[in-house]
Design an enzyme around this catalytic site. Structure first.
Site, PDB file in Angstrom:
ATOM      1  N   ASP A 281       8.077  22.274  16.434  1.00 31.49           N
ATOM      2  CA  ASP A 281       7.984  22.768  17.807  1.00 31.49           C
ATOM      3  C   ASP A 281       7.825  21.539  18.719  1.00 31.49           C
ATOM      4  O   ASP A 281       7.715  20.398  18.249  1.00 31.49           O
ATOM      5  CB  ASP A 281       6.835  23.770  17.970  1.00 31.49           C
ATOM      6  CG  ASP A 281       7.063  24.669  19.193  1.00 31.49           C
ATOM      7  OD1 ASP A 281       7.894  24.312  20.060  1.00 31.49           O
ATOM      8  OD2 ASP A 281       6.413  25.717  19.296  1.00 31.49           O
TER       9      ASP A 281
HETATM   10  C1  NOJ Z   1       7.574  25.416  22.752  1.00 27.69           C
HETATM   11  C2  NOJ Z   1       7.613  26.814  22.232  1.00 27.69           C
HETATM   12  O1  NOJ Z   1       6.478  27.064  21.425  1.00 27.69           O
HETATM   13  C3  NOJ Z   1       8.856  27.163  21.446  1.00 27.69           C
HETATM   14  O2  NOJ Z   1       8.866  28.544  21.222  1.00 27.69           O
HETATM   15  C4  NOJ Z   1      10.079  26.719  22.163  1.00 27.69           C
HETATM   16  O3  NOJ Z   1      11.217  27.075  21.420  1.00 27.69           O
HETATM   17  C5  NOJ Z   1      10.009  25.229  22.417  1.00 27.69           C
HETATM   18  N1  NOJ Z   1       8.844  24.940  23.230  1.00 27.69           N
HETATM   19  C6  NOJ Z   1      11.264  24.686  23.085  1.00 27.69           C
HETATM   20  O4  NOJ Z   1      11.331  25.080  24.389  1.00 27.69           O
END
Ligand code: NOJ
Length: 756
Positions: A281
Site C-alpha cells: 500500500d
Molecule cells: C492507500 C489506500 O489504502 C489504498 O486503498 C489505495 O489503493 C492506495 N492508497 C493508492 O491510492
C-alpha cells in the site's frame, strides 16, 4: 453432456497452462537481458501526483526515472493522452523499452460512479455487481488504465472504521461472493483484451480489524478468527483469478503485513497457490520504520524477502536494494523473483504485444459516461437501497400533493458519489431534488429547503473537506435554516429529509467515534418531526449509523448510501415505487457505539443472555440491549413476503450425502418485488466454539404480487465445515440447525443429524 463439459474445461485449462508457461519463458528471457538496476526499477510504483494522494510522499523526477528504467508502473494519471505520454517515455526512451502498467483507484466505477461498495453488497445481486465492475473496466481502459486497485474485501465489524464503506460488510461468505463477482467483472475472460483490466485485491490482510475502529490502527487476532471470518474473501478473490494483491498497512502477529513472510509467502503463495504479484500500500514499506522494525534499508529488504514484489511510492526498494545485495541481506534471486512476477503481469495484460493497446483517443467519447452506463448505475443504485422502516406504508409516495424536500443533502450533487472517486465528476451527478422533480413533473409540488448544514462544527468540516468543500457552512444561522424548513414542512403533505454524511465522512482516514447523524441535522429532524407531518428520512452515508431516535420518530427510513452518478434518479425511482426496494444491510447497525464490535455471527459465550429479565451475571450491558438496531441481512419491501416452514429432503445424513432445504416464498402483498432469501447454519456442538449461525447461501428471488415460488438450497458437508484448532478445515458429526429467512434475525429453522 457431462463428458463434453469436462473435456472442454480440460482443453481450456491445458491452453491456459500452456499460455502461462509461454509467458514465464518470455519473462525469463527478458529478465536475462536486464541489469540489476533495471530489475529493481520494475519493482518501483510511482505517482506523479494529480490523483488522490493518500500519504505525504509524492514521487519526484518521475520522467527521468522512467527513462532510466526505474519505474515499473504509474498510478494516479488517466486519459489516453497522459498515459501515452508516459508510456512513450518507457517504451521509446528506456534501454529495454519495457512498458509500464497504469493503475488507479477504480473502486466503484471510473467516471460513471456506482454506489459505494457497502451499498453494492447490500443489493446481494452478484450479476449486477459483476456488471458494474465490467463497466468500470470498460471506462477505465478507455482512459488508458489497465490495473484497478480493487476489490477491497476487508471484513469489517466496526462501523467507526471509515473504510467499512469500501467493502462488503461483515460476512465472509457474502464478502467472498462479491469479491469473485468484482474480479470477474474487471478481468473478464481475457486479461489482454483492451476492455478488461487486472484486479488488485486489498488490503491483505485483516485491515478491517483495526482496534477501536481507528484508521491504520493495530490489528491483533487469533488464527481461528482470521481463517474463519477474515481471510475467506481474499482467498475467494484469488481463486477467482485476481492478478495482484495489495498488502495492508496494519500488523499481523506483530509483523507489519508488508514485511510479513508468513502472510505473503507461506499463506498466500504456498497454501493458497497465488501466482500473481504483491504490491505494497501507499508507503507501507517505509511505514514499517514507524512500526519499529528498522531503518529504510532494513524494512525494504524485509519486504522483498517476505514476498512483496512492488513498492508503492516509498522507493525504499529503489534506493536500498542494491546496497542490501552487496551486504548479502537479500539476493539477486530475490529481486529476480519479484521482477519476474511483474513482467509476467505485463505479459498477461498483453503489453509486450502492444504497449498502447489501452490507449485509444476515440474510446473515451464512445465508452465513458454513456447513457447505457448511467442507466446501469441507476439500476444498481436502486437495487442497493435498503428500506429500514416504512410505517403506515407511507412509501411509495404518490406523485401528487406537496412534498417538502429538506436537508443538506437534498439538493446536493457534491456528496452523491461517496468516497474514492478519483476520476468521478460530482458535477455530472443528479441531486435528489433534480431526480424527484424529474419524476413528478407537474403532478406534485416540491418545496425545497436546506434546513441545516451537514455539520455546524468548523473543525470537523475542515477534516472532511480535504478533497474539496463537501460540508459547507451556510452564511445563514442554523435557526434561520430550520425555520425555513419547518415552514416548508407545514405547507406539505409529507416531508422527505435527506440527511447523513458528506462523501468523505467515511472512507480512508475517516474513522468516527460517534456514528450518529451530526448534531446540526438531528436538530433539524427533531424540528421536522414536531410538525406532525409524515417524515421520510433518506440517508446518504457510508457506514452503519446509530439511528435509535430516527427509528422511533420517522415514518419511513430509506438507506440510500452514496448512490453514485444517478443518485437522485435512483432515489426517486425507489421513493415513488418505480422500483420496489430489495436491498438488505450487510453490516449490522448498532443501537449505540458502546455495542461495537457488533455482528450477527458472534459466539454464544458461557453465559448467554436470552433477553428476559435483568440478566444479572449474564453477558450483557447494564445500560444497553445486546440487540442491534437493524440486524445483518435486514431490509423491508413495499410488498410482504411470507415464508413457509422449511422442508428438508432428509433429516438424517451420512458422510458425503447432500440434502435439499426448501421453503415456499409467497409475495402476499400488492407489489411485485424481490426478496433475498438467506440460508444460515448453526452447529451447536463442536470441538471448538462456533458462531451462533453462519450465512451459507442466498438467492435473490423475484415475485409478482400473489405469486409463490419454491426456493431450494443444496447443502453438503462443505457448508458444515470450519477451521478447527489445528487450522484444518473439517466438519464434525452431530446436530445442525438449518435456517432460512428474510434476515439473520428472522428465520424458519429445522434440525437435522449428520453422521460420519
Ligand atoms: C492507500 C489506500 O489504502 C489504498 O486503498 C489505495 O489503493 C492506495 N492508497 C493508492 O491510492
Amino acid at each position: 453432456m457431462k463428458k463434453t463439459i469436462t473435456l472442454t474445461a480440460a482443453i481450456i485449462l491445458g491452453l491456459t497452462a500452456f499460455a502461462q508457461n509461454d509467458i514465464s519463458t518470455k519473462a525469463k528471457a527478458l529478465l536475462a537481458k536486464m541489469t540489476l538496476d533495471e530489475k529493481i526499477g520494475q519493482l518501483n510504483l510511482v505517482t506523479p501526483g494529480g490523483g488522490m494522494l493518500t500519504g505525504a510522499v509524492v514521487s519526484s523526477d518521475v520522467e527521468s526515472k522512467i527513462k532510466k528504467g526505474q519505474v515499473g508502473g504509474l498510478f494516479g494519471i488517466y486519459s489516453p493522452e497522459k498515459v501515452r505520454k508516459a508510456q512513450d517515455l518507457a517504451v521509446k526512451e528506456s534501454r529495454l523499452h519495457i512498458p509500464m502498467i497504469f493503475g488507479l483507484d477504480v473502486i466503484h466505477g471510473h467516471k460513471t460512479i456506482f454506489p459505494i461498495p457497502l451499498g453494492l453488497s447490500a443489493s446481494w445481486d452478484m450479476g449486477l455487481i459483476e456488471a458494474s465492475a465490467q463497466i468500470a473496466a470498460k471506462e477505465a481502459t478507455a482512459d488508458g488504465l489497465n490495473w484497478a486497485f480493487s476489490p477491497m474485501v476487508d471484513i469489517a465489524r466496526d462501523a467507526r472504521w471509515g473504510r467499512i464503506s469500501e467493502g462488503s460488510g461483515e460476512d465472509p461468505f457474502l464478502g467472498g461472493e462479491v469479491a469473485k463477482a468484482v474480479v470477474h467483472g474487471y478481468q473478464g475472460k481475457n486479461l489482454a483484451a483492451n476492455n478488461t483490466m487486472m484486479a488488485c485485491v486489498k488490503h491483505f490482510a485483516l485491515y478491517g480489524g483495526a482496534e477501536a475502529g481507528r484508521e491504520y490502527n493495530t490489528v491483533d487476532m487469533s488464527r481461528i478468527k482470521m481463517y474463519e471470518y477474515y481471510l475467506p474473501p481474499y482467498k475467494a478473490a484469488i481463486d477467482a483469478g485476481a492478478g495482484s494483491i495489495m498488502s495492508s498497512f496494519n500488523e499481523i502477529d506483530a509483523v507489519p503485513a508488508s514485511g510479513n513472510q508468513w502472510l505473503l509467502t507461506d499463506l498466500l503463495r504456498k497454501q493458497w497457490g497465488f501466482k500473481g504479484f504483491v504490491v505494497s500500500d501507499y508507503t507501507s514499506v517505509n511505514e514499517m520504520t514507524a512500526h519499529g522494525i528498522g531503518d529504510l534499508q532494513t524494512v525494504s529488504a524485509k519486504a522483498l524477502k517476505a514476498g512483496l514484489d512492488m513498492d508503492m511510492v516509498g522507493e525504499g526498494m529503489l534506493t536500498t536494494l542494491s546496497k542490501s545485495i552487496k551486504e548479502g541481506k537479500v539476493s539477486i534471486a530475490d529481486v529476480d523473483q519479484a521482477c519476474l512476477r511483474i513482467l509476467e503481469a505485463k505479459f498477461k495484460l498483453g503489453l509486450f504485444d502492444d504497449p498502447y493497446r489501452y490507449i485509444d483517443d476515440a474510446r473515451p467519447a464512445k465508452d465513458i459516461l454513456t447513457a447505457e452506463n448511467r442507466e446501469a448505475s441507476r439500476k444498481m443504485a436502486a437495487h442497493s437501497m435498503v428500506l429500514l422502516r416504512n410505517n403506515h406504508q407511507i412509501l411509495p409516495l404518490k406523485k401528487s400533493g406537496t412534498i417538502a424536500l429538506v436537508g443538506p443533502l437534498a439538493h446536493n450533487r457534491r456528496n452523491m458519489l461517496g468516497t474514492w472517486v478519483v476520476a468521478g465528476d460530482w458535477q455530472k451527478s443528479v441531486s435528489v431534488y433534480e431526480g424527484m422533480q424529474q419524476a413528478v413533473g407537474n403532478t406534485a409540488n416540491i418545496i425545497y429547503a436546506k434546513g441545516a448544514n451537514i455539520t455546524d462544527d468548523a473543525k470537523f468540516a475542515a477534516h472532511v473537506n480535504v478533497f474539496g468543500v463537501q460540508a459547507d457552512i451556510d452564511t445563514r444561522s442554523p435557526a434561520d435554516m430550520i425555520n425555513e424548513a419547518v415552514a416548508a414542512a407545514n405547507k406539505a403533505d409529507v416531508i422527505v429529509a435527506v440527511v447523513g454524511e458528506s462523501a468523505d465522512m467515511s472512507g480512508e482516514s475517516s474513522s468516527r467515534a460517534d456514528i450518529s447523524i451530526p448534531a446540526s441535522q438531528q436538530t433539524l429532524l427533531k424540528a421536522l418531526s414536531a410538525t406532525g407531518k409524515p417524515l421520510v428520512i433518506v440517508l446518504i452515508n457510508g457506514r452503519p449509523l446509530t439511528l435509535v431516535w430516527e427509528n422511533e420518530h420517522a415514518t419511513a427510513i430509506l438507506e440510500a448510501w452514496a448512490p453514485g452518478t444517478e443518485a437522485g434518479n435512483a432515489i426517486a425511482d425507489v421513493l415513488f415505487g418505480a422500483y420496489n426496494p430489495s436491498g438488505k444491510i450487510t453490516a449490522t447497525f448498532p443501537r449505540s457505539v458502546g455495542q461495537i464490535p457488533i455482528y450477527y455471527n458472534h459466539k454464544n459465550t458461557g453465559r448467554p443472555f436470552d433477553g428476559t429479565g435483568i440478566g444479572k451475571f449474564k453477558s450483557n450491558y447494564l445500560d444497553e440491549s445486546n440487540d442491534p438496531l437493524y440486524p445483518f441481512g435486514y431490509g423491508l419491501s413495499y410488498t410482504k413476503f411470507e415464508y413457509s416452514d422449511i422442508k428438508l429432503s432428509k433429516k438424517e445424513l451420512k458422510g458425503n450425502e447432500k440434502l435439499t432445504a426448501s421453503v415456499v416464498l409467497k409475495n402476499a402483498g400488492n407489489y411485485a418485488g424481490e426478496e433475498v432469501v438467506q440460508l444460515y447454519i448453526s452447529d451447536p456442538v463442536a470441538s471448538i466454539t462456533r458462531s451462533v449461525k453462519d450465512l451459507k447461501g442466498f438467492q435473490k428471488v423475484s415475485l409478482q404480487a400473489g405469486e409463490s415460488k419454491t426456493v431450494s438450497f443444496e447443502i453438503g458437508t462443505e457448508q458444515l465445515s470450519f477451521f478447527n484448532s489445528d487450522l484444518k478445515k473439517v466438519w464434525e458429526p452431530g446436530e445442525f440447525i438449518i435456517q432460512i429467512g428474510t434476515s439473520s434475525a428472522e428465520v424458519k429453522s429445522e434440525k437435522l443429524v449428520w453422521n460420519k
